[in-house]
Design a protein around this motif. Structure first.
Motif, PDB file in Angstrom:
ATOM      1  N   GLU A 705       0.810  -1.206   0.000  1.00  0.00           N
ATOM      2  CA  GLU A 705       0.000   0.000   0.000  1.00  0.00           C
ATOM      3  C   GLU A 705       0.853   1.270   0.000  1.00  0.00           C
ATOM      4  O   GLU A 705       0.931   1.989   0.999  1.00  0.00           O
ATOM      5  CB  GLU A 705      -0.947   0.006   1.208  1.00  0.00           C
ATOM      6  CG  GLU A 705      -1.819  -1.232   1.299  1.00  0.00           C
ATOM      7  CD  GLU A 705      -2.636  -1.255   2.576  1.00  0.00           C
ATOM      8  OE1 GLU A 705      -2.779  -0.188   3.199  1.00  0.00           O
ATOM      9  OE2 GLU A 705      -3.118  -2.325   2.952  1.00  0.00           O
ATOM     10  N   THR A 708      -1.162   4.745   1.007  1.00  0.00           N
ATOM     11  CA  THR A 708      -1.527   4.862   2.414  1.00  0.00           C
ATOM     12  C   THR A 708      -0.292   4.877   3.301  1.00  0.00           C
ATOM     13  O   THR A 708      -0.241   5.602   4.300  1.00  0.00           O
ATOM     14  CB  THR A 708      -2.457   3.707   2.817  1.00  0.00           C
ATOM     15  OG1 THR A 708      -3.536   3.605   1.874  1.00  0.00           O
ATOM     16  CG2 THR A 708      -3.012   3.917   4.196  1.00  0.00           C
ATOM     17  N   SER A 709       0.726   4.095   2.951  1.00  0.00           N
ATOM     18  CA  SER A 709       1.947   4.053   3.764  1.00  0.00           C
ATOM     19  C   SER A 709       2.670   5.393   3.729  1.00  0.00           C
ATOM     20  O   SER A 709       3.207   5.847   4.749  1.00  0.00           O
ATOM     21  CB  SER A 709       2.868   2.939   3.259  1.00  0.00           C
ATOM     22  OG  SER A 709       2.277   1.672   3.406  1.00  0.00           O
ATOM     23  N   ARG A 767     -10.059   3.381   0.424  1.00  0.00           N
ATOM     24  CA  ARG A 767      -9.837   2.039   0.963  1.00  0.00           C
ATOM     25  C   ARG A 767      -9.441   2.085   2.436  1.00  0.00           C
ATOM     26  O   ARG A 767      -8.614   2.883   2.863  1.00  0.00           O
ATOM     27  CB  ARG A 767      -8.724   1.354   0.163  1.00  0.00           C
ATOM     28  CG  ARG A 767      -8.278   0.008   0.709  1.00  0.00           C
ATOM     29  CD  ARG A 767      -6.997  -0.431   0.039  1.00  0.00           C
ATOM     30  NE  ARG A 767      -5.953   0.576   0.185  1.00  0.00           N
ATOM     31  CZ  ARG A 767      -4.809   0.558  -0.490  1.00  0.00           C
ATOM     32  NH1 ARG A 767      -4.576  -0.388  -1.365  1.00  0.00           N
ATOM     33  NH2 ARG A 767      -3.913   1.512  -0.300  1.00  0.00           N
ATOM     34  N   SER A 769      -7.322   0.620   5.042  1.00  0.00           N
ATOM     35  CA  SER A 769      -6.057  -0.105   4.919  1.00  0.00           C
ATOM     36  C   SER A 769      -5.963  -1.242   5.929  1.00  0.00           C
ATOM     37  O   SER A 769      -6.094  -1.016   7.139  1.00  0.00           O
ATOM     38  CB  SER A 769      -4.891   0.862   5.130  1.00  0.00           C
ATOM     39  OG  SER A 769      -3.680   0.168   5.241  1.00  0.00           O
ATOM     40  N   TRP A 772      -2.794  -0.581   8.162  1.00  0.00           N
ATOM     41  CA  TRP A 772      -2.775   0.623   9.002  1.00  0.00           C
ATOM     42  C   TRP A 772      -4.083   0.759   9.776  1.00  0.00           C
ATOM     43  O   TRP A 772      -4.747   1.792   9.743  1.00  0.00           O
ATOM     44  CB  TRP A 772      -2.516   1.867   8.155  1.00  0.00           C
ATOM     45  CG  TRP A 772      -1.145   1.878   7.546  1.00  0.00           C
ATOM     46  CD1 TRP A 772      -0.830   1.539   6.275  1.00  0.00           C
ATOM     47  CD2 TRP A 772       0.076   2.202   8.206  1.00  0.00           C
ATOM     48  NE1 TRP A 772       0.526   1.633   6.074  1.00  0.00           N
ATOM     49  CE2 TRP A 772       1.110   2.049   7.247  1.00  0.00           C
ATOM     50  CE3 TRP A 772       0.419   2.612   9.481  1.00  0.00           C
ATOM     51  CZ2 TRP A 772       2.452   2.275   7.553  1.00  0.00           C
ATOM     52  CZ3 TRP A 772       1.747   2.840   9.795  1.00  0.00           C
ATOM     53  CH2 TRP A 772       2.748   2.680   8.845  1.00  0.00           C
ATOM     54  N   THR A 776      -8.492   4.919   6.480  1.00  0.00           N
ATOM     55  CA  THR A 776      -8.328   5.318   5.085  1.00  0.00           C
ATOM     56  C   THR A 776      -7.240   6.379   4.978  1.00  0.00           C
ATOM     57  O   THR A 776      -6.894   7.042   5.965  1.00  0.00           O
ATOM     58  CB  THR A 776      -9.639   5.891   4.534  1.00  0.00           C
ATOM     59  OG1 THR A 776      -9.935   7.115   5.204  1.00  0.00           O
ATOM     60  CG2 THR A 776     -10.777   4.901   4.733  1.00  0.00           C
ATOM     61  N   SER A 777      -6.737   6.519   3.782  1.00  0.00           N
ATOM     62  CA  SER A 777      -5.711   7.542   3.574  1.00  0.00           C
ATOM     63  C   SER A 777      -6.273   8.940   3.782  1.00  0.00           C
ATOM     64  O   SER A 777      -5.550   9.855   4.198  1.00  0.00           O
ATOM     65  CB  SER A 777      -5.136   7.413   2.162  1.00  0.00           C
ATOM     66  OG  SER A 777      -6.130   7.645   1.185  1.00  0.00           O
ATOM     67  N   GLN A1204      -3.798  -3.346  -4.638  1.00  0.00           N
ATOM     68  CA  GLN A1204      -2.394  -3.255  -4.225  1.00  0.00           C
ATOM     69  C   GLN A1204      -1.461  -3.443  -5.419  1.00  0.00           C
ATOM     70  O   GLN A1204      -0.472  -2.715  -5.573  1.00  0.00           O
ATOM     71  CB  GLN A1204      -2.094  -4.301  -3.151  1.00  0.00           C
ATOM     72  CG  GLN A1204      -0.653  -4.251  -2.650  1.00  0.00           C
ATOM     73  CD  GLN A1204      -0.431  -5.232  -1.524  1.00  0.00           C
ATOM     74  OE1 GLN A1204      -1.348  -5.537  -0.767  1.00  0.00           O
ATOM     75  NE2 GLN A1204       0.775  -5.729  -1.407  1.00  0.00           N
TER      76      GLN A1204
END
Length: 1488
Positions: A705, A708-709, A767, A769, A772, A776-777, A1204
């Motif tokens: 991801e 998001t990461s 999404r 995650s 995480w 979501t982002s 992904q």
């Protein structure tokens, strides 16, 4: 004099007088003492304070200023033992040295018969090399009387010589029969040398170098044990602390005749220091302040620094001098009375005298003086040094230290060749710095012409090698010793070549990576061995140097199999040291990160990191957030929760032990080999916490991801920056820069995804995650304040989709401003609704829902049904917002009517009840929105959504309820107070309308401006109030001579000055005389008051005063002109700042507005009370009886894997495009071209031969290598893309003219230098003048011959070679490397070798053995200038061909050749010539 008197003070040296301690400075001691007791107490306090640490000493000055406390804590005085720790260590040091080391002194003075040519007896030298007065017993600095001196002389001087050599005859000439007397007086080292207990040790404080730490030193016998010496260095000198060395670099070379030019010095210093610092290496020299030793010392001085370990200081670079004791200048000052010198103050010198001892180099950190009994002899420590290096290099199993040793040779005499041979015999690799002269160039030449480890050379190369040896050392040899010495050193060179695989040649003129040459030598020395331990050591060396490319080529070969787990330690070290390339390389060797990074490995990683010096920021962060500095998984979870609101370790399900409910972050880690689901996530978190940005970037690329990461990494960095104190500005800026970098990555990758597929990009933004904590982002970005990401297109579209809920559009901060984020936010905002203005129409005309007037997204259905259309419309955030806006405006209007018209003091009206109920629904709605806001924690909800304005809004609503309750309790009594409260409520309600402006892209950023300006206004008022009070108090004190205490005074101080700022001066009431007051008092005669009372009453009346007008003028200048303009400038700055990022700010606001109305009920206040009651009872039922069995998910595992793969692919595309852009940038191209041209110029400058035509060839070749867009930028092109012939010819003319101008300038400059040199030489002696004239004549002959022979590099005078009696006939060679002086003069020696070497030789073209050399010479003599596109060839300069790489006149170059040994070998010259020949032919074929 290079030394000063011996000082035996204990280190640290007492440069300042001792502090006079009084009895109260320790907090103890009687008030009455005699002088002796006071002295003992004072010394005691001083010793105790000297034993304090730096931290404790810092507080001593503060303690002194506190009553009852002394400089020294009482417990330190009471618990301090009689002998301090330093004294104990010193005593152990003294005992160890005396027990294990000896020093040698000569006890018999017998003059050496070979050294009798002196004028006075005092200058006679003994066989040991020392004069009489410097022998043991007579060289003491302590004064001696005649009786003591006679006793010492009787012991030193033999009886037969005592009558001629004594203290009375020292200044007389030696007797004529002294030589005959010496034959009858024998001397041998066995009888004369005596070993005594070592008394020469301690520390040297160099007076010339005040900034250095004193160097430790010891004097020992050449027969003493090397093991004891290493034990002294390790246990008492602590040379292994704080980190054990990974390498030992021994440097040898020239001494008094050694010199390096600027470029070579820079290359040597940079490479040596880089190698030493990288490996924490020991550097070993002889320690003297001359030649190579001085060069190494200067290099260390440039790169030296200190490490602070508690209260101890250590050098980062350890420079050890192992040299002969007898060759140290002023060595007697280093001697002590038996207990060592701690320290001795020593003055070094730069003056070097031939044949005399040399001073010490002040940049060395340790000295080991080897005493063999002889004095003024340089060769006293070579054997001990060799044994020392061998002991260091031996494996630990064999009793050594296991530290690799490398020998580096720069220039050097014959002893350098011998030392190289000894080192190679013990398998110690050698790095030869060719181009520095003498020994280095001799070994380099032999290496380049030896093809095997047998040390065999062809006869022609052997003759050339003999010639080089004689050029380097022959001038100092006697004629009868020449042949023997040449044979000896030739044999030593051949023996060195028997270990050719251990030799590495480093051309000083070509490269700048001496450290890489050292590493290559170490790797090559073990290349033939294949044990796992050796490969591990090689890999660790390459890791220390951070040379993944060398490790990939030399260590990770395809034929090498690495056992499982053998690379774990190296991988752990690579992660710790942030060697990203090594980590990537090791992961390609079948190492899986998920198998490697177990819970125990991660625990070790954090433990090691927290023990390092660079983890200070992490300890502070842990202390501030979780109040602990120790690592545990619980502490890590708490720390990450404080930084990210929510965190999961994500242990592998197969290894987690279920601990029951409530144990969220505390699994029982019974197995140390538990794994993580997302190991790269854990690695990235560790890297972020340790501020290892490169490793964090690598873990981000390798992990899941990426979008998001990257947002999560930005969030962590942002939270860390909030916890950093403002005083640590540099650290805070660094962390924020890392945050912005990840923020930019998130947006860029999401935009890349948007370009490929818009819908999938929106899915990535929405999404939840798995790695995480199902966030979501968008949520993470909103918490981090990432405006840029939230304002991206995909995020905005996603928010608009939710906002319209099928009806579609809108914006948001850095992550939230990317393309994909914008789409995602739009999707949330509209929720399937396609048009905005139609929403407003439909709100007022609901029946339009049954018509095609309003388009609604089917949301996966084939066609949106009418019922679905109605539900979609009324649940869309944009519809909720529209309803809320209309009803709220209606509420404000109703409340206004109630407050102005309908408010009754004695009864409660219906409108008032409606307004209060409406306000209550507002409160319930605000609480519901807070609880449902999409932040993972309650603290996050309050932080992200419930800000200052929300708190004011809620307080206003609660205040309205309080006012209503007060009216109910006592309507008549509190009706007026309640109306006041309602009036304040009305103000807030009107201000609350501004919240509706958030949905507008123009008005939304203005709200941010107002907020920021209001913050600045508060600060501005703090400044204004100072001037306002100052003027108000001063003016009122002048206007009223006396005044009674009342609140009116405070009003007058603030009221008038405040309004005067706005131009309301009102002088009549503010500063004019109060006539009414005076008239009310009347005359005293008519008053019933006494005279005093009348005067007091008169003083209380305001009376005009002239100074008030001046004060008012100054006040208005400061307030109206200065302060208001300052406020305007501040507001202008804020406006500019916000306007630049207005789009990002609005989109960021839009995200929170969307999330707020997305979670609101479809019915807005006051109708929202109905769904709130329903939801409340539903929540109670879910918590009690009707629990929900399962929870749905948005994306299944298959969907997540698909997304992904999609974002990983787009991340790779983005990184690929970014790398390609960097390569294609103009700056990159220019840098690459400059490097290529610089390399070509360097090769030309290092060539031995080549003339002006060769230089022209190079110039033409360089022009040909330039890209067409650079070389013919302004030339018109043919249709086929090639430049026109006329344009090329014109360009060639211009290029040739430029070349000619450059050459003429260089020639003129060289001629000026030559003329200046001639003028200086005319002032010399007559003999030198004749030699100079002869040399000039010979030079003119050579120049004439060169001109006639088309500028050949050298004349080819042909003469026969006489046969030699001791060697086979030498093959013919040329004299191109001989100076004119040697080529023309007769040899002063009669050796046939010298005649053969100095006579011009005949070249035999028919000799098959020399065919290669003939071809080489032919290529160099007749190079043809390159013609661009076959343009007409122009004549070049008529200058004679150069003999070197520059256009300096031959005369200057030939004189330099007498002292410089050529650095390039014949093979190198041949390869260069062939290279340019092939290059010219290739370029010609291309242009043809």
């Amino acid at each position: 004099m290079a030394g000063v008197g011996m000082d035996t003070k204990i280190y640290p040296s007492e440069k300042y007088d001792r502090v006079r301690f009084s009895s109260d400075q320790g907090g103890a001691g009687p008030s009455a003492m005699n002088l002796k007791e006071r002295k003992i107490q004072q010394d005691r306090f001083y010793e105790v304070q000297s034993a304090l640490t730096l931290e404790e000493a810092r507080y001593s000055e503060m303690r002194k200023k506190i009553p009852g406390l002394g400089r020294i804590p009482k417990d330190r005085i009471n618990t301090q033992s009689q002998d301090s720790e330093f004294q104990k260590r010193k005593q152990e040091h003294v005992v160890f040295v005396k027990q294990n080391f000896r020093q040698i002194e000569c006890s018999k003075f017998v003059p050496d018969p070979k050294k009798l040519g002196v004028k006075k007896i005092r200058d006679l030298k003994c066989h040991c090399g020392e004069i009489l007065t410097e022998h043991a017993g007579l060289s003491s600095a302590q004064p001696m009387n005649n009786v003591q001196r006679d006793i010492v002389e009787a012991y030193l001087i033999p009886e037969k010589l005592r009558s001629h050599i004594n203290r009375e005859t020292l200044f007389k000439a030696p007797p004529e029969n002294l030589a005959s007397l010496l034959h009858s007086v024998p001397w041998s080292k066995e009888d004369a040398f005596r070993e005594n207990i070592c008394t020469t040790f301690g520390k040297i404080s160099f007076v010339n170098n005040d900034n250095s730490k004193p160097a430790k030193y010891v004097r020992l016998s050449h027969n003493d044990s090397v093991d004891r010496c290493l034990e002294l260095m390790e246990k008492h000198w602590k040379i292994m602390e704080p980190k054990r060395p990974s390498l030992c670099i021994s440097v040898i070379g020239g001494a008094k005749s050694f010199k390096l030019d600027n470029k070579m010095r820079e290359t040597f210093n940079t490479g040596l220091i880089k190698a030493a610092k990288t490996t924490n290496a020991w550097l070993i020299t002889t320690g003297s302040n001359v030649g190579v030793m001085k060069a190494v010392g200067n290099a260390v001085s440039e790169g030296q620094s200190f490490l602070w370990d508690d209260d101890r200081i250590t050098h980062t670079l350890r420079l050890i001098g192992i040299g002969p004791w007898g060759y140290v200048k002023d060595r007697k000052y280093l001697e002590s009375d038996g207990d060592g010198c701690f320290p001795v103050h020593f003055k070094t010198s730069n003056i070097i005298q031939h044949g005399k001892p040399v001073p010490l180099n002040p940049n060395h950190t340790h000295f080991v003086f080897v005493d063999d009994g002889y004095r003024n002899n340089y060769k006293g420590a070579s054997e001990f040094r060799a044994s020392f290096e061998q002991k260091v290099s031996k494996p630990t199993e064999a009793g050594g230290l296991g530290i690799p040793v490398v020998l580096v040779i720069l220039e050097g005499g014959t002893d350098a060749i011998s030392d190289a041979m000894v080192s190679l015999n013990h398998h110690i690799p050698v790095v030869v710095c060719s181009g520095t002269g003498r020994a280095a160039d001799i070994l380099a030449y032999a290496y380049s012409h030896t093809r095997s480890n047998k040390g065999e050379l062809k006869p022609k190369h052997e003759d050339k090698l003999i010639e080089k040896i004689f050029d380097a050392y022959g001038e100092r040899w006697k004629e009868k010793e020449i042949e023997e010495n040449i044979r000896l050193h030739l044999t030593n060179v051949k023996k060195c070549m028997e270990h050719r695989d251990l030799i590495n040649i480093f051309p000083m003129n070509k490269h700048e990576d001496l450290d890489i040459a050292i590493l290559t030598a170490l790797l090559n020395s073990k290349a033939g061995e294949t044990s796992d331990e050796i490969r591990q050591n090689q890999l660790k060396l390459a890791l220390t140097w951070d040379r993944a490319d060398i490790a990939q080529e030399e260590i990770f070969r395809e034929d090498v199999l690495w056992p499982t787990g053998s690379l774990d330690d190296v991988l752990m070290e690579a992660i710790m040291e942030e060697r990203v390339e090594f980590v990537a390389l090791i992961l390609t060797q079948n190492v899986v990160m998920k198998e490697f990074l177990t819970t125990q490995k991660l625990q070790d990683l954090y433990d090691k990191s927290l023990s390092r010096m660079d983890s200070h920021h992490l300890k502070k962060l842990m202390r501030r957030t979780i109040n602990s500095e120790e690592f545990s998984y619980d502490n890590l979870a708490r720390l990450m929760e404080s930084l990210m609101d929510k965190y999961d370790h994500n242990f592998d399900e197969s290894s987690i032990v279920d601990t029951g409910p409530g144990k969220k972050f505390s699994p029982v880690l019974t197995n140390a080999q538990q794994h993580f689901k997302f190991p790269f996530k854990q690695l990235m978190i560790w890297s972020i916490l340790m501020l290892r940005q490169k490793m964090a970037m690598f873990a981000w690329q390798m992990g899941n991801e990426p979008v998001t990461s990257a947002v999560a990494a930005s969030r962590i960095y942002g939270s860390m920056a909030e916890h950093i104190h403002r005083n640590e500005s540099a650290l805070k800026e660094k962390v924020l820069a890392y945050k912005d970098e990840f923020e930019h990555l998130a947006r860029s990758v999401l935009d890349e995804c948007h370009i490929k597929h818009q819908e999938k990009a929106m899915m990535l933004a929405e999404r939840k995650s798995p790695s995480w904590s199902s966030m979501t982002s968008l949520q993470i970005a909103a918490s981090a304040g990432n405006r840029a990401y939230l304002s991206s297109v995909s995020c905005k579209n996603s928010i608009d989709t939710s906002w319209n809920r099928g009806i579609q559009s809108s914006p948001s901060k850095v992550y939230l401003s990317s393309v994909a984020c914008r789409n995602s936010i739009d999707a949330t905002w509209r929720r399937g609704i396609y048009s905005r203005w139609k929403v407003l129409v439909t709100v007022f005309l609901p029946f339009l829902l049954f018509t095609p007037f309003l388009e609604v997204n089917a949301m996966g259905e084939k066609k949106a049904k009418t019922f679905q259309k109605i539900l979609t419309f009324y649940t869309a955030p944009i519809t909720k917002f529209t309803h809320h806006s209309i009803l709220y405006i209606f509420f404000v209007a109703l409340f206004t009517y109630f407050l102005l018209v309908d408010y009754q003091f004695y009864e409660i009206t219906t409108i008032e009840i409606v307004c209060i109920v409406w306000i209550f629904t507002f409160i319930v709605d605000e609480l519901y929105t807070l609880l449902t806001f999409p932040s993972p924690t309650f603290h996050g909800k309050i932080r992200d959504w419930y800000g200052m304005l929300k708190c004011v809004d809620m307080l206003n609503l609660l205040l309205a309820l309080v006012a209503f309750l007060v009216r109910i309790i006592d309507m008549e009594k509190h009706a007026e107070e309640a109306k006041i409260i309602f009036s304040i409520n009305c103000i807030i309600f009107y201000i609350r309308i501004m919240k509706l402006y958030t949905a507008n892209s123009s008005l939304g950023p203005k709200l941010e401006m107002i907020k920021m300006m209001f913050d600045e206004l508060r600060m501005f008022l703090l400044v204004v109030i100072v001037f306002l009070l100052a003027y108000g108090v001063a003016s009122q004190s002048l206007l009223f001579r006396q005044r009674d205490a009342s609140w009116d005074i405070l009003r007058d101080i603030v009221f008038y000055p405040y309004w005067q700022l706005y131009g309301e001066l009102d002088f009549e009431n503010a500063v004019h005389t109060d006539q009414d007051c005076f008239e009310s008092l009347g005359n005293f005669s008519s008053s019933s008051m006494t005279r005093m009372a009348y005067n007091v009453a008169k003083m209380k009346c305001k009376k005009e005063y002239w100074l008030v007008y001046i004060l008012c003028a100054g006040y208005l200048i400061m307030g109206n002109i200065l302060l208001f303009n300052l406020l305007i400038a501040i507001f202008n700055h804020i406006f500019t700042k916000v306007e630049e990022k207005s789009n990002e700010i609005w989109k960021f606001q839009m995200y929170f507005l969307t999330m707020e109305f997305d979670n609101k009920t479809a019915l807005v206040p006051p109708l929202s009370l109905i769904p709130h009651l329903y939801l409340f009872f539903k929540w109670i039922a879910r918590k009690t009886c009707c629990k929900k069995r399962s929870k749905g998910v948005q994306f299944t595992q298959r969907h997540l894997e698909f997304l992904q793969l999609f974002e990983k692919e787009e991340m790779a595309n983005y990184l690929r495009h970014k790398k390609s852009e960097q390569k294609d940038s103009a700056e990159s191209k220019l840098q690459k071209r400059v490097e290529e041209l610089f390399k070509l110029v360097e090769e030309e400058l290092n060539a031995d031969q080549g003339g002006s035509s060769f230089n022209h060839t190079l110039i033409a070749t360089q022009s040909a290598k330039l890209p067409r867009e650079t070389t013919f930028e302004s030339c018109p092109l043919e249709p086929n893309g090639w430049p026109k012939t006329e344009a090329v010819i014109e360009f060639a003319k211009k290029l040739e003219e430029k070349e000619k101008e450059v050459i003429e300038e260089e020639v003129a400059e060289a001629l000026m230098d030559e003329e200046q040199a001639k003028k200086e030489k005319k002032k010399k002696k007559k003999k030198k003048h004749k030699k100079h004239k002869k040399e000039t004549q010979e030079e003119e002959k050579i120049n004439n011959m060169n001109v006639q022979n088309n500028a050949k590099p050298e004349s080819e005078a042909q003469k026969n070679i006489p046969d030699n009696a001791w060697a086979p006939p030498l093959p013919p060679t040329t004299t191109r490397n001989l100076s004119p002086r040697l080529a023309s003069q007769e040899s002063p020696y009669k050796s046939p070798y010298l005649q053969r070497r100095l006579t011009p030789l005949k070249v035999q073209n028919d000799s098959s053995e020399d065919s290669d050399d003939v071809e080489d010479n032919a290529q160099v003599k007749t190079p043809e200038p390159y013609n661009i596109l076959s343009t007409p060839r122009r004549s070049r300069s008529k200058l004679p061909a150069s003999d070197s790489d520059s256009d300096v006149p031959r005369k200057s170059r030939k004189k330099k050749s007498l002292t410089r040994v050529e650095s390039s070998t014949e093979d190198e010259r041949r390869s260069k010539s062939k290279f340019f020949k092939r290059f010219r032919s290739r370029q010609l074929s291309d242009t043809d």
